[in-house]
Design a protein around this motif. Structure first.
Motif, PDB file in Angstrom:
ATOM      1  N   LEU A 146      -1.593 -16.945  10.640  1.00 31.40           N
ATOM      2  CA  LEU A 146      -0.407 -16.658   9.825  1.00 31.40           C
ATOM      3  C   LEU A 146      -0.775 -16.478   8.359  1.00 31.40           C
ATOM      4  N   LEU A 147      -1.766 -17.238   7.898  1.00 26.95           N
ATOM      5  CA  LEU A 147      -2.233 -17.088   6.518  1.00 26.95           C
ATOM      6  C   LEU A 147      -2.844 -15.708   6.304  1.00 26.95           C
ATOM      7  N   GLN A 148      -3.658 -15.281   7.262  1.00 27.60           N
ATOM      8  CA  GLN A 148      -4.276 -13.951   7.160  1.00 27.60           C
ATOM      9  C   GLN A 148      -3.211 -12.855   7.190  1.00 27.60           C
ATOM     10  N   ILE A 149      -2.211 -13.012   8.048  1.00 26.33           N
ATOM     11  CA  ILE A 149      -1.138 -12.018   8.151  1.00 26.33           C
ATOM     12  C   ILE A 149      -0.371 -11.942   6.835  1.00 26.33           C
ATOM     13  N   ALA A 150      -0.075 -13.105   6.241  1.00 31.69           N
ATOM     14  CA  ALA A 150       0.656 -13.130   4.975  1.00 31.69           C
ATOM     15  C   ALA A 150      -0.113 -12.400   3.881  1.00 31.69           C
ATOM     16  N   VAL A 151      -1.411 -12.697   3.767  1.00 32.85           N
ATOM     17  CA  VAL A 151      -2.247 -12.039   2.752  1.00 32.85           C
ATOM     18  C   VAL A 151      -2.265 -10.528   2.975  1.00 32.85           C
ATOM     19  N   SER A 152      -2.450 -10.114   4.225  1.00 26.94           N
ATOM     20  CA  SER A 152      -2.538  -8.690   4.540  1.00 26.94           C
ATOM     21  C   SER A 152      -1.230  -7.965   4.240  1.00 26.94           C
ATOM     22  N   LEU A 153      -0.105  -8.570   4.638  1.00 24.48           N
ATOM     23  CA  LEU A 153       1.181  -7.908   4.428  1.00 24.48           C
ATOM     24  C   LEU A 153       1.517  -7.791   2.945  1.00 24.48           C
ATOM     25  N   VAL A 154       1.236  -8.839   2.170  1.00 29.45           N
ATOM     26  CA  VAL A 154       1.532  -8.802   0.734  1.00 29.45           C
ATOM     27  C   VAL A 154       0.694  -7.734   0.041  1.00 29.45           C
ATOM     28  N   VAL A 155      -0.614  -7.730   0.311  1.00 27.68           N
ATOM     29  CA  VAL A 155      -1.504  -6.760  -0.341  1.00 27.68           C
ATOM     30  C   VAL A 155      -1.140  -5.335   0.065  1.00 27.68           C
ATOM     31  N   ASN A 156      -0.925  -5.120   1.354  1.00 22.37           N
ATOM     32  CA  ASN A 156      -0.589  -3.769   1.810  1.00 22.37           C
ATOM     33  C   ASN A 156       0.777  -3.318   1.314  1.00 22.37           C
ATOM     34  N   ALA A 157       1.721  -4.247   1.177  1.00 21.15           N
ATOM     35  CA  ALA A 157       3.029  -3.887   0.628  1.00 21.15           C
ATOM     36  C   ALA A 157       2.887  -3.421  -0.817  1.00 21.15           C
ATOM     37  N   LEU A 158       2.035  -4.100  -1.590  1.00 22.57           N
ATOM     38  CA  LEU A 158       1.795  -3.678  -2.973  1.00 22.57           C
ATOM     39  C   LEU A 158       1.151  -2.291  -3.013  1.00 22.57           C
ATOM     40  N   ILE A 159       0.227  -2.032  -2.077  1.00 20.85           N
ATOM     41  CA  ILE A 159      -0.423  -0.723  -2.009  1.00 20.85           C
ATOM     42  C   ILE A 159       0.588   0.355  -1.662  1.00 20.85           C
ATOM     43  N   VAL A 160       1.476   0.042  -0.704  1.00 18.20           N
ATOM     44  CA  VAL A 160       2.517   0.994  -0.304  1.00 18.20           C
ATOM     45  C   VAL A 160       3.422   1.323  -1.491  1.00 18.20           C
ATOM     46  N   MET A 161       3.841   0.289  -2.228  1.00 20.49           N
ATOM     47  CA  MET A 161       4.758   0.497  -3.351  1.00 20.49           C
ATOM     48  C   MET A 161       4.104   1.283  -4.479  1.00 20.49           C
ATOM     49  N   ALA A 162       2.785   1.132  -4.643  1.00 19.53           N
ATOM     50  CA  ALA A 162       2.095   1.776  -5.767  1.00 19.53           C
ATOM     51  C   ALA A 162       1.383   3.065  -5.374  1.00 19.53           C
ATOM     52  N   ALA A 163       1.394   3.415  -4.077  1.00 15.63           N
ATOM     53  CA  ALA A 163       0.603   4.556  -3.606  1.00 15.63           C
ATOM     54  C   ALA A 163       0.952   5.848  -4.324  1.00 15.63           C
ATOM     55  N   GLY A 164       2.245   6.121  -4.470  1.00 20.00           N
ATOM     56  CA  GLY A 164       2.667   7.361  -5.114  1.00 20.00           C
ATOM     57  C   GLY A 164       2.210   7.436  -6.558  1.00 20.00           C
ATOM     58  N   ALA A 165       2.373   6.321  -7.297  1.00 18.52           N
ATOM     59  CA  ALA A 165       1.975   6.299  -8.704  1.00 18.52           C
ATOM     60  C   ALA A 165       0.466   6.455  -8.845  1.00 18.52           C
ATOM     61  N   ILE A 166      -0.284   5.778  -7.980  1.00 13.59           N
ATOM     62  CA  ILE A 166      -1.745   5.887  -8.032  1.00 13.59           C
ATOM     63  C   ILE A 166      -2.189   7.309  -7.713  1.00 13.59           C
ATOM     64  N   ALA A 167      -1.548   7.922  -6.711  1.00 13.78           N
ATOM     65  CA  ALA A 167      -1.894   9.293  -6.338  1.00 13.78           C
ATOM     66  C   ALA A 167      -1.639  10.252  -7.494  1.00 13.78           C
ATOM     67  N   SER A 168      -0.506  10.080  -8.192  1.00 17.13           N
ATOM     68  CA  SER A 168      -0.185  10.940  -9.332  1.00 17.13           C
ATOM     69  C   SER A 168      -1.175  10.725 -10.474  1.00 17.13           C
ATOM     70  N   PHE A 169      -1.540   9.470 -10.711  1.00 12.27           N
ATOM     71  CA  PHE A 169      -2.507   9.138 -11.761  1.00 12.27           C
ATOM     72  C   PHE A 169      -3.848   9.811 -11.495  1.00 12.27           C
ATOM     73  N   LEU A 170      -4.318   9.709 -10.247  1.00 14.63           N
ATOM     74  CA  LEU A 170      -5.608  10.299  -9.894  1.00 14.63           C
ATOM     75  C   LEU A 170      -5.546  11.827  -9.898  1.00 14.63           C
ATOM     76  N   ALA A 171      -4.397  12.380  -9.552  1.00 17.80           N
ATOM     77  CA  ALA A 171      -4.255  13.837  -9.539  1.00 17.80           C
ATOM     78  C   ALA A 171      -4.425  14.414 -10.945  1.00 17.80           C
ATOM     79  N   ARG A 172      -4.028  13.652 -11.959  1.00 15.16           N
ATOM     80  CA  ARG A 172      -4.166  14.104 -13.354  1.00 15.16           C
ATOM     81  C   ARG A 172      -5.563  13.845 -13.900  1.00 15.16           C
ATOM     82  N   ARG A 173      -6.379  13.105 -13.152  1.00 14.43           N
ATOM     83  CA  ARG A 173      -7.736  12.769 -13.594  1.00 14.43           C
ATOM     84  C   ARG A 173      -8.716  13.029 -12.456  1.00 14.43           C
ATOM     85  N   PRO A 174      -9.105  14.276 -12.275  1.00 12.74           N
ATOM     86  CA  PRO A 174      -9.979  14.664 -11.154  1.00 12.74           C
ATOM     87  C   PRO A 174     -11.264  13.848 -11.068  1.00 12.74           C
TER      88      PRO A 174
END
Length: 205
Positions: A146-174
């Protein structure tokens, strides 16, 4: 245990690539629904391991060996896709079809069930933290799982929420995007080599 779980989830793999791609192409809601399926996959692995169903891999060693070989091949493929000259990184925008809620959940579940990192975490890593002198092994296994699941879900949720912004940031900086892709490829290749080194040892058991 928390550090180990954090290291595993931060290493790019099938789950991260699928969740990131889905979030960028279909939005955060789609990414979170896919993540829910991923979470169910972790629960299934945890229950299988702690209820003793994983003993099948011991009784039929070639199943475990086959899983590891398939995982190594898949990670090596992902590494090549990232490192080749025309490769794409984890946060590169991908044109994916828009899927229904049910399909998003099922794909998240399937991706995790076929994820070699998840299998290795529950079959070989978590058991190392279980100490029979500290209480019932089953209870310890469930708590650690359960501890591993909690860590994984929290980290991946943050990645999901930030994915679009990170993609846009990287697109402007090849140049940044290129280094991100190369880093991802090297990490995936390193994990594949480490896993490949364990296959012969397991085969000799």
């Amino acid at each position: 245990m928390v550090f180990t779980a954090l290291t595993m989830v931060l290493t790019p793999g099938p789950n991260m690539i699928y969740l990131t791609s889905r979030s960028i192409s279909q939005g955060r809601r789609a990414g979170l629904i896919s993540l829910a399926g991923t979470g169910l996959g972790f629960i299934i692995y945890m229950l299988m391991t702690n209820l003793g169903l994983a003993v099948v891999f011991v009784a039929v060693p070639w199943l475990f060996i086959g899983l590891k070989v398939a995982g190594v091949a898949y990670l090596a493929h992902l590494a090549w896709q990232a490192l080749r000259p025309s490769g794409r990184g984890v946060f590169d925008v991908r044109d994916l079809s828009r899927d229904s809620t049910g399909r998003l959940f099922r794909m998240g579940l399937t991706t995790n069930l076929l994820n070699p990192k998840a299998a290795i975490m529950y079959l070989t890593v978590i058991p190392q933290f279980i100490d029979p002198q500290r209480g019932h092994p089953l209870l310890q296994g469930l708590v650690l799982g359960l501890l591993q699941i909690a860590v994984s879900l929290v980290v991946n949720a943050l990645i999901v929420m930030a994915a679009g912004a990170i993609a846009s940031f990287l697109a402007r900086r090849p140049s940044w995007a290129t280094w991100q892709r190369r880093t991802t490829g090297v990490l995936l290749g390193t994990v594949a080599l480490l896993l490949a080194g364990e296959v012969p040892d397991r085969a000799r058991i």
